[in-house]
Write a protein that holds these residues in place. Structure first.
Motif, PDB file in Angstrom:
ATOM      1  N   LEU A 208       1.059  -1.543  -0.107  1.00  9.21           N
ATOM      2  CA  LEU A 208      -0.029   0.013   0.028  1.00  9.21           C
ATOM      3  C   LEU A 208       0.880   1.097   0.032  1.00  9.21           C
ATOM      4  O   LEU A 208       0.529   1.787  -0.899  1.00  9.21           O
ATOM      5  CB  LEU A 208      -0.776   0.047   0.935  1.00  9.21           C
ATOM      6  N   ALA A 209       2.216   1.286   0.521  1.00  4.98           N
ATOM      7  CA  ALA A 209       3.182   2.636   0.946  1.00  4.98           C
ATOM      8  C   ALA A 209       3.367   2.465  -0.696  1.00  4.98           C
ATOM      9  O   ALA A 209       3.506   4.150  -1.190  1.00  4.98           O
ATOM     10  CB  ALA A 209       4.228   2.155   1.848  1.00  4.98           C
ATOM     11  N   GLU A 210       3.732   1.179  -1.344  1.00  2.00           N
ATOM     12  CA  GLU A 210       4.423   1.346  -3.003  1.00  2.00           C
ATOM     13  C   GLU A 210       3.373   1.984  -3.713  1.00  2.00           C
ATOM     14  O   GLU A 210       3.985   3.049  -4.774  1.00  2.00           O
ATOM     15  CB  GLU A 210       4.484   0.020  -3.436  1.00  2.00           C
ATOM     16  N   ILE A 211       2.384   1.647  -3.557  1.00  2.00           N
ATOM     17  CA  ILE A 211       0.909   2.037  -4.726  1.00  2.00           C
ATOM     18  C   ILE A 211       0.693   3.917  -4.201  1.00  2.00           C
ATOM     19  O   ILE A 211       0.680   4.170  -4.817  1.00  2.00           O
ATOM     20  CB  ILE A 211       0.089   1.635  -4.541  1.00  2.00           C
ATOM     21  N   ALA A 212       0.426   4.249  -2.853  1.00  2.00           N
ATOM     22  CA  ALA A 212       0.430   5.477  -2.868  1.00  2.00           C
ATOM     23  C   ALA A 212       1.610   6.550  -3.600  1.00  2.00           C
ATOM     24  O   ALA A 212       1.415   7.496  -3.640  1.00  2.00           O
ATOM     25  CB  ALA A 212       0.235   6.023  -1.243  1.00  2.00           C
ATOM     26  N   GLY A 213       3.125   5.907  -3.103  1.00  2.00           N
ATOM     27  CA  GLY A 213       4.328   7.019  -3.681  1.00  2.00           C
ATOM     28  C   GLY A 213       4.311   6.106  -4.872  1.00  2.00           C
ATOM     29  O   GLY A 213       5.512   6.779  -5.854  1.00  2.00           O
TER      30      GLY A 213
ATOM     31  N   ASP B  65       3.766   7.867 -11.247  1.00  2.00           N
ATOM     32  CA  ASP B  65       3.211   8.464 -13.218  1.00  2.00           C
ATOM     33  C   ASP B  65       2.634   6.695 -13.114  1.00  2.00           C
ATOM     34  O   ASP B  65       2.560   5.968 -12.510  1.00  2.00           O
ATOM     35  CB  ASP B  65       3.895   8.878 -13.748  1.00  2.00           C
ATOM     36  N   GLU B  66       1.559   6.756 -14.871  1.00  2.00           N
ATOM     37  CA  GLU B  66       0.972   5.383 -14.915  1.00  2.00           C
ATOM     38  C   GLU B  66       2.256   4.514 -14.332  1.00  2.00           C
ATOM     39  O   GLU B  66       1.912   3.436 -14.673  1.00  2.00           O
ATOM     40  CB  GLU B  66       0.047   5.643 -15.945  1.00  2.00           C
ATOM     41  N   ALA B  67       3.264   4.631 -15.505  1.00  2.00           N
ATOM     42  CA  ALA B  67       4.072   4.192 -15.650  1.00  2.00           C
ATOM     43  C   ALA B  67       4.380   3.289 -14.529  1.00  2.00           C
ATOM     44  O   ALA B  67       5.483   2.303 -14.239  1.00  2.00           O
ATOM     45  CB  ALA B  67       5.713   4.979 -16.556  1.00  2.00           C
ATOM     46  N   ALA B  68       5.026   3.977 -12.580  1.00  2.00           N
ATOM     47  CA  ALA B  68       5.243   3.920 -11.747  1.00  2.00           C
ATOM     48  C   ALA B  68       4.174   2.581 -11.134  1.00  2.00           C
ATOM     49  O   ALA B  68       4.333   1.748 -10.702  1.00  2.00           O
ATOM     50  CB  ALA B  68       5.417   5.023 -11.086  1.00  2.00           C
ATOM     51  N   ILE B  69       2.995   2.777 -11.481  1.00  2.00           N
ATOM     52  CA  ILE B  69       1.565   2.154 -10.860  1.00  2.00           C
ATOM     53  C   ILE B  69       2.006   0.699 -11.560  1.00  2.00           C
ATOM     54  O   ILE B  69       1.965  -0.187 -10.779  1.00  2.00           O
ATOM     55  CB  ILE B  69       0.733   2.130 -10.249  1.00  2.00           C
TER      56      ILE B  69
ATOM     57  N   ILE C 194      -4.650  -0.833  -6.688  1.00  2.00           N
ATOM     58  CA  ILE C 194      -4.230  -0.290  -7.861  1.00  2.00           C
ATOM     59  C   ILE C 194      -5.142   0.261  -8.602  1.00  2.00           C
ATOM     60  O   ILE C 194      -4.225   1.224  -9.207  1.00  2.00           O
ATOM     61  CB  ILE C 194      -3.174  -1.162  -8.220  1.00  2.00           C
ATOM     62  N   ALA C 195      -6.458  -0.587  -8.641  1.00  2.00           N
ATOM     63  CA  ALA C 195      -6.780   0.635 -10.065  1.00  2.00           C
ATOM     64  C   ALA C 195      -7.419   1.627  -9.499  1.00  2.00           C
ATOM     65  O   ALA C 195      -7.141   2.624 -10.039  1.00  2.00           O
ATOM     66  CB  ALA C 195      -7.965  -0.387  -9.608  1.00  2.00           C
ATOM     67  N   GLU C 196      -7.684   1.717  -8.310  1.00  2.00           N
ATOM     68  CA  GLU C 196      -8.007   3.286  -7.764  1.00  2.00           C
ATOM     69  C   GLU C 196      -6.733   4.393  -7.890  1.00  2.00           C
ATOM     70  O   GLU C 196      -6.689   5.765  -8.629  1.00  2.00           O
ATOM     71  CB  GLU C 196      -8.113   3.142  -6.520  1.00  2.00           C
ATOM     72  N   ARG C 197      -5.380   3.960  -7.539  1.00  2.00           N
ATOM     73  CA  ARG C 197      -4.376   4.635  -7.582  1.00  2.00           C
ATOM     74  C   ARG C 197      -3.984   5.238  -9.530  1.00  2.00           C
ATOM     75  O   ARG C 197      -3.976   6.237  -9.746  1.00  2.00           O
ATOM     76  CB  ARG C 197      -3.201   3.878  -7.283  1.00  2.00           C
TER      77      ARG C 197
ATOM     78  N   VAL D 270       4.712  -0.892  -9.900  1.00  2.00           N
ATOM     79  CA  VAL D 270       3.760  -2.224  -8.332  1.00  2.00           C
ATOM     80  C   VAL D 270       3.293  -2.842  -8.725  1.00  2.00           C
ATOM     81  O   VAL D 270       3.361  -4.188  -8.024  1.00  2.00           O
ATOM     82  CB  VAL D 270       3.367  -0.621  -7.634  1.00  2.00           C
ATOM     83  N   ARG D 271       2.047  -2.758  -9.631  1.00  2.00           N
ATOM     84  CA  ARG D 271       1.202  -4.074 -10.338  1.00  2.00           C
ATOM     85  C   ARG D 271       1.780  -5.703 -10.130  1.00  2.00           C
ATOM     86  O   ARG D 271       1.683  -6.596  -9.598  1.00  2.00           O
ATOM     87  CB  ARG D 271       0.412  -3.376 -11.311  1.00  2.00           C
ATOM     88  N   VAL D 272       2.866  -5.130 -11.346  1.00  2.00           N
ATOM     89  CA  VAL D 272       3.513  -6.603 -12.444  1.00  2.00           C
ATOM     90  C   VAL D 272       4.298  -7.067 -10.088  1.00  2.00           C
ATOM     91  O   VAL D 272       4.342  -7.908 -10.565  1.00  2.00           O
ATOM     92  CB  VAL D 272       4.987  -5.845 -13.151  1.00  2.00           C
ATOM     93  N   SER D 273       5.326  -5.931  -9.700  1.00  2.00           N
ATOM     94  CA  SER D 273       5.627  -6.808  -8.506  1.00  2.00           C
ATOM     95  C   SER D 273       5.027  -6.769  -7.074  1.00  2.00           C
ATOM     96  O   SER D 273       5.250  -8.600  -6.621  1.00  2.00           O
ATOM     97  CB  SER D 273       6.374  -5.177  -7.770  1.00  2.00           C
ATOM     98  N   ALA D 274       3.334  -7.205  -7.229  1.00  2.00           N
ATOM     99  CA  ALA D 274       2.568  -7.682  -6.837  1.00  2.00           C
ATOM    100  C   ALA D 274       1.910  -8.519  -7.151  1.00  2.00           C
ATOM    101  O   ALA D 274       2.002  -9.900  -6.970  1.00  2.00           O
ATOM    102  CB  ALA D 274       1.429  -6.860  -5.707  1.00  2.00           C
TER     103      ALA D 274
END
Length: 360
Positions: free
Chosen positions: A12-17, A20-24, A71-74, A27-31
């Motif tokens: 959740l901390a990674e998602i919040a941090g 941009d769309e590339a960064a999120i 992830i979808a919300e972010r 996070v999605r792939v790593s989780a």
């Protein structure tokens, strides 16, 4: 804090941090990717006992759903932020003037306009348009038009000659549009009524002369054509072209090798002001040359001068354009100056008509 709670907090901390769309997406792939941290936990469900699946399995699935939703919300927030940033960076000032269309910016050259106007007048009289080559033979440019050997117009100071060919003959850049008269007589049976606009070439250059200039001439061949017919045609042309109700013309005897008798034609005008006004005043201005077609020219065209006769006339297109529209220097016609074109050029859609007025 349990293992799942620790992983949840970290994700959740990674998602919040994610900024941009590339960064999120990282996070999605790593989780949740094939080898993501949550996906690895899901792989352990197959080795659990039924009791463990009810407790730990349910907790893993709950973690997956919560992370997926976060992830979808972010991603939605970041997408909206990216759109806002683009809108701010790509603003359009709608207060700027609209660019004019090519049809509004473009201009028709005065020579093209004059040719359209002249052909419109003569077409209404039943004339057709004839054309010929710019590079002519000595025969059509001189001999067929009754220019004797040794005539001054054949000399180098007037005519642009090409190098002699293998037969020793030299072609020329035509010095007038008159060769088309002979070519038309050879190709067409009388009656003939044509006008011939086109480029011509002579070795001369100053404010009123150019090495390349434009001429238009007319030819009528019939069994009963005469000087009276010619005078009527020229008067009607001048009235229509200069857009005046009447003109006064005078014919002065002259000499042209290809006509007999030959005349210079003057038109009465007012030259007291900066603009020449036709149809009024007491001044005179030479406007064209004309005459009855010489019998030798009729013979060159394959016609019997005892059966047919005709008349012809010619004038400089550039010169009458200067007279009608007040252009002071002939050389400006060929300088390709956009400022000159914007001032003297014609709008493309303002086409000349005999009903709406030629210069509208």
């Amino acid at each position: 804090m349990t293992e799942l709670e620790t992983l949840k907090s970290a994700l959740l901390a990674e998602i919040a941090g994610a900024g941009d769309e590339a960064a999120i997406e990282v996070v999605r792939v790593s989780a949740l990717g094939k080898k993501g941290s949550v996906s690895e936990l899901l792989k352990t469900l197959g080795s659990m006992t039924p009791e463990e699946r009810q407790t730990r399995g349910a907790a893993i699935n709950a973690l997956k759903n919560e992370i997926t939703e976060a992830i979808a919300e972010r991603k939605t927030v970041l997408k909206d932020a990216a759109i806002d940033a683009r809108l701010k960076a790509e603003t359009l000032d709608v207060s700027l003037p609209v660019r004019s269309s090519p049809a509004e910016r473009g201009r028709i050259h005065p020579i093209s306009q004059i040719i359209d106007e002249i052909t419109a007048v003569f077409a209404d009289m039943g004339f057709s348009i004839a054309e010929g080559p710019d590079v002519e033979t000595d025969y059509y440019n001189f001999t067929a038009l009754n220019f004797p050997e040794g005539h001054p117009a054949r000399e180098m100071h007037d005519t642009f000659f090409f190098q002699a060919d293998e037969k020793g003959e030299r072609k020329v850049l035509r010095t007038h549009t008159s060769p088309v008269q002979v070519r038309t007589m050879e190709a067409q049976d009388p009656p003939i009524r044509i006008v011939i606009p086109g480029k011509t070439y002579r070795q001369d250059s100053d404010a009123t002369h150019s090495p390349m200039f434009h001429q238009v001439e007319g030819l009528v061949i019939d069994k009963k054509s005469n000087v009276g017919n010619m005078r009527w045609v020229l008067e009607e042309f001048c009235k229509a072209f200069f857009e005046v109700p009447s003109v006064t013309m005078r014919f002065r005897p002259s000499f042209f090798p290809f006509t007999e008798p030959s005349f210079e034609v003057d038109i009465q005008c007012d030259r007291s002001g900066p603009i020449v006004k036709f149809g009024e005043g007491t001044d005179w201005m030479e406007i064209l040359g004309c005459g009855m077609v010489h019998p030798n020219v009729l013979r060159s065209g394959g016609l019997d001068p005892d059966e047919y006769q005709g008349f012809a006339w010619g004038m400089g297109l550039d010169r009458i354009a200067m007279l009608k529209y007040g252009m002071p220097d002939l050389r400006d016609f060929f300088n390709a100056d956009v400022r000159w074109m914007n001032h003297y050029g014609f709008r493309p859609l303002d086409m000349p008509t005999l009903f709406g007025g030629l210069s509208q």
